[in-house]
Design an enzyme around this catalytic site. Structure first.
Site, PDB file in Angstrom:
ATOM      1  N   HIS A  95       0.815  -1.213   0.000  1.00 41.03           N
ATOM      2  CA  HIS A  95       0.000   0.000   0.000  1.00 41.03           C
ATOM      3  C   HIS A  95       0.851   1.267   0.000  1.00 41.03           C
ATOM      4  CE1 HIS A  95       0.542  -0.210   4.484  1.00 41.03           C
ATOM      5  NE2 HIS A  95       0.529   1.103   4.368  1.00 41.03           N
TER       6      HIS A  95
ATOM      7  N   ASP B 185       0.073  -7.640   1.463  1.00 41.19           N
ATOM      8  CA  ASP B 185       0.435  -6.221   1.524  1.00 41.19           C
ATOM      9  C   ASP B 185       1.949  -6.039   1.533  1.00 41.19           C
ATOM     10  OD1 ASP B 185       0.142  -3.503   1.566  1.00 41.19           O
ATOM     11  OD2 ASP B 185      -0.337  -3.351   3.685  1.00 41.19           O
TER      12      ASP B 185
ATOM     13  N   GLY C 295      -4.555 -30.887  -3.751  1.00 39.58           N
ATOM     14  CA  GLY C 295      -5.577 -31.620  -4.474  1.00 39.58           C
ATOM     15  C   GLY C 295      -6.779 -31.962  -3.626  1.00 39.58           C
TER      16      GLY C 295
ATOM     17  N   GLY D  30       3.944   6.563   8.101  1.00 39.37           N
ATOM     18  CA  GLY D  30       5.318   6.665   7.617  1.00 39.37           C
ATOM     19  C   GLY D  30       6.169   5.493   8.058  1.00 39.37           C
ATOM     20  N   ASN D  31       5.751   4.772   9.125  1.00 35.08           N
ATOM     21  CA  ASN D  31       6.458   3.574   9.568  1.00 35.08           C
ATOM     22  C   ASN D  31       6.166   2.375   8.666  1.00 35.08           C
ATOM     23  OD1 ASN D  31       6.487   4.694  12.816  1.00 35.08           O
ATOM     24  ND2 ASN D  31       8.225   3.499  12.067  1.00 35.08           N
ATOM     25  N   SER D  32       5.102   2.451   7.882  1.00 32.47           N
ATOM     26  CA  SER D  32       4.712   1.318   7.045  1.00 32.47           C
ATOM     27  C   SER D  32       5.859   0.875   6.149  1.00 32.47           C
ATOM     28  CB  SER D  32       3.516   1.692   6.170  1.00 32.47           C
ATOM     29  OG  SER D  32       2.341   1.765   6.922  1.00 32.47           O
TER      30      SER D  32
ATOM     31  N   VAL E 108     -10.289 -29.984  -1.259  1.00 36.73           N
ATOM     32  CA  VAL E 108     -11.058 -28.788  -0.912  1.00 36.73           C
ATOM     33  C   VAL E 108     -11.648 -28.980   0.483  1.00 36.73           C
ATOM     34  CG1 VAL E 108     -12.978 -27.278  -1.544  1.00 36.73           C
ATOM     35  CG2 VAL E 108     -11.626 -28.393  -3.344  1.00 36.73           C
TER      36      VAL E 108
END
Length: 507
Positions: A131, A174, A303, A245-247, A305
């Site tokens: 982001h 992210d 293989g 700003g730390n991101s 679900v």
């Protein structure tokens, strides 16, 4: 840049004060309880003469305990060690001036944002948040000053600011990978093999509010936090103060290893309230290797679900428990079927990780190495069974394209991408799914080239360059060859079933 923010509070400093208090209590001698008698000294023990009590008004105070001096020295050394590998990322793009009244036509202005990143390879590979750089027209990286000089304001001419290229991003985690044209850079190791511990001392380094190389201290507050129950991503929670700003900056331990990548905070006022979240280092390592090698992230499958158990499902199928994850389909020729997995098996653990929700299973498989078998513990009726299922790599369309390309013939150096013609078998596979059944498919970005930000992504189909229709790589190269430096480039592309334009200037 953070997903949410708020005003800093004094609670965010509690970890530092508590640590100092505890160490201070341990270091200073304790007074003897009044209800106990002091042991009489033996004849061989020389009792030192008592020191006179300090007089009232004496200005001299006791020296700091040596353990605090050692702690202070260790923290200073840690900051000096990790800061050179943490960079400031400056992103420019376009966005709405205001978002309050969305009924009105938006005023689009040039925007600037600041984030952080960590150098993970000395040849200029940098990990940050997706982001931070998503939608950027230009990405620049400001390297720390040599020798850790962070005192006072830094003159613009003294800072090393380099153009960066986006090699790939992964929205699910992210995370994004950047590349700068620089070598012999300092790096930080990713602590991907050892899990962090609750209460562990950690430090956040980054550029909060644009203040480069800021260091804050806290502890690991919790592990495996899952803000969105519908997604497999889990995070490390920390009370180390984190702000916009730390991101993209690292959360490190006392050894200087990266515990995680700081990503977002829960905040109502815009600043840190001691609820910060970081992507675990093992996830960062996995995504980094995938983005660097392929430009996108590969997925492991077995293989089969599965879905979450509901009380109604459990009652209707007579399952032995009313919660967890149950197998609902097994491919007859897949690895799970060959290993003995059956429909209505309840998965208890995967790779020794407890599985109670579908995101937990997805996360366990997501980070599984392709060269190792998946260890599953299942409940079949009243009996527990352990199965070892070979992992196979999920092959999507882009993976097939990567296998088909020839770097020498597919490289488009002016755009910094690898592309292939829509012809032959490829036309039969994807032609019917396209709005315009001709063009050039972008397979990936060339990591070794630093080119202007084109806005092209893997999977984009180029149909037109300015007014020229593009039906092959030869046509695209011819059209590019007629352009001069500074000429506008407008590409009509097809992405996710829709047509749009990307534009930039030739360099």
């Amino acid at each position: 840049m953070t997903r949410s923010s708020r005003i800093p509070s004094s609670a965010s400093l509690s970890a530092a004060f508590l640590l100092t208090f505890v160490l201070n209590s341990m270091a200073w001698p304790q007074s003897q309880p009044s209800n106990q008698k002091a042991a009489a000294p033996s004849s061989a023990t020389k009792v030192p003469a008592p020191k006179p009590a300090p007089t009232v008004g004496e200005s001299k105070v006791g020296e700091a305990p040596s353990v605090l001096v050692q702690l202070n020295s260790a923290l200073e050394g840690l900051a000096a060690k990790v800061s050179p590998a943490v960079v400031q990322i400056v992103v420019t793009g376009f966005g709405p001036l205001r978002e309050e009244d969305k009924s009105q036509t938006a005023l689009i202005v040039r925007q600037r944002a600041v984030g952080s990143g960590v150098i993970v390879d000395p040849n200029g590979y940098i990990m940050t948040n997706a982001h931070v750089v998503e939608g950027a027209q230009q990405i620049r990286v400001a390297l720390p000053l040599p020798g850790g000089d962070s005192s006072g304001l830094v003159p613009i001419g003294k800072r090393r600011i380099l153009e960066a290229k986006l090699l790939g991003l992964h929205k699910e985690t992210d995370l994004a990978l950047l590349k700068i044209d620089e070598t012999d850079l300092p790096t930080l190791p990713l602590m991907s093999q050892q899990r962090p511990r609750v209460g562990q001392l950690v430090f956040a380094i980054g550029s909060p509010e644009g203040l480069a190389n800021s260091v804050t201290m806290g502890v690991v507050s919790a592990l495996a936090r899952q803000p969105d129950p519908t997604k497999a991503m889990t995070y490390i929670q920390t009370d180390a103060p984190i702000n916009p700003g730390n991101s993209g900056g690292p959360l490190v331990d006392m050894e200087g290893s990266v515990v995680g990548i700081n990503t977002f905070i829960l905040s109502s006022g815009g600043g840190s309230e001691g609820l910060g979240f970081a992507i675990p280092a093992r996830v960062v390592e996995f995504v980094y290797q995938s983005l660097r090698k392929h430009g996108h992230v590969h997925h492991v499958e077995i293989g089969a679900v599965a879905q979450e158990i509901t009380p109604t499902l459990a009652e209707g199928l007579k399952l032995p428990q009313r919660w967890g994850v149950v197998v609902v389909d097994v491919q007859p020729d897949g690895p799970a079927g060959a290993a003995g997995l059956q429909i209505q098996d309840i998965i208890l653990t995967a790779d020794d990780r407890r599985i109670e929700t579908l995101p937990a299973l997805t996360s366990a498989l997501y980070l599984h190495r392709i060269d190792q078998v998946v260890k599953l513990e299942v409940l079949r009726g009243k009996e527990k069974k352990t199965l070892y299922v070979p992992a196979i790599e999920h092959r999507d369309q882009m993976d097939q394209l990567l296998d088909a390309i020839n770097p020498e013939n597919s490289l488009v150096p002016k755009f910094g991408v690898l592309a292939v013609d829509i012809s032959g078998d490829l036309a039969a596979k994807v032609g019917s799914e396209l709005r315009i059944p001709s063009g050039v498919i972008v397979v990936g970005r060339a990591a070794e080239l630093i080119t202007p930000e084109t806005g092209l992504q893997a999977g984009d189909v180029i149909h037109q360059l300015n007014t020229i229709s593009i039906d092959s790589l030869a046509t695209l190269r011819t059209a590019i060859g007629k352009l001069n430096t500074g000429d506008p480039v407008v590409l009509q592309i097809e992405r996710d079933g829709g047509l749009s334009y990307v534009s930039f200037e030739m360099e």
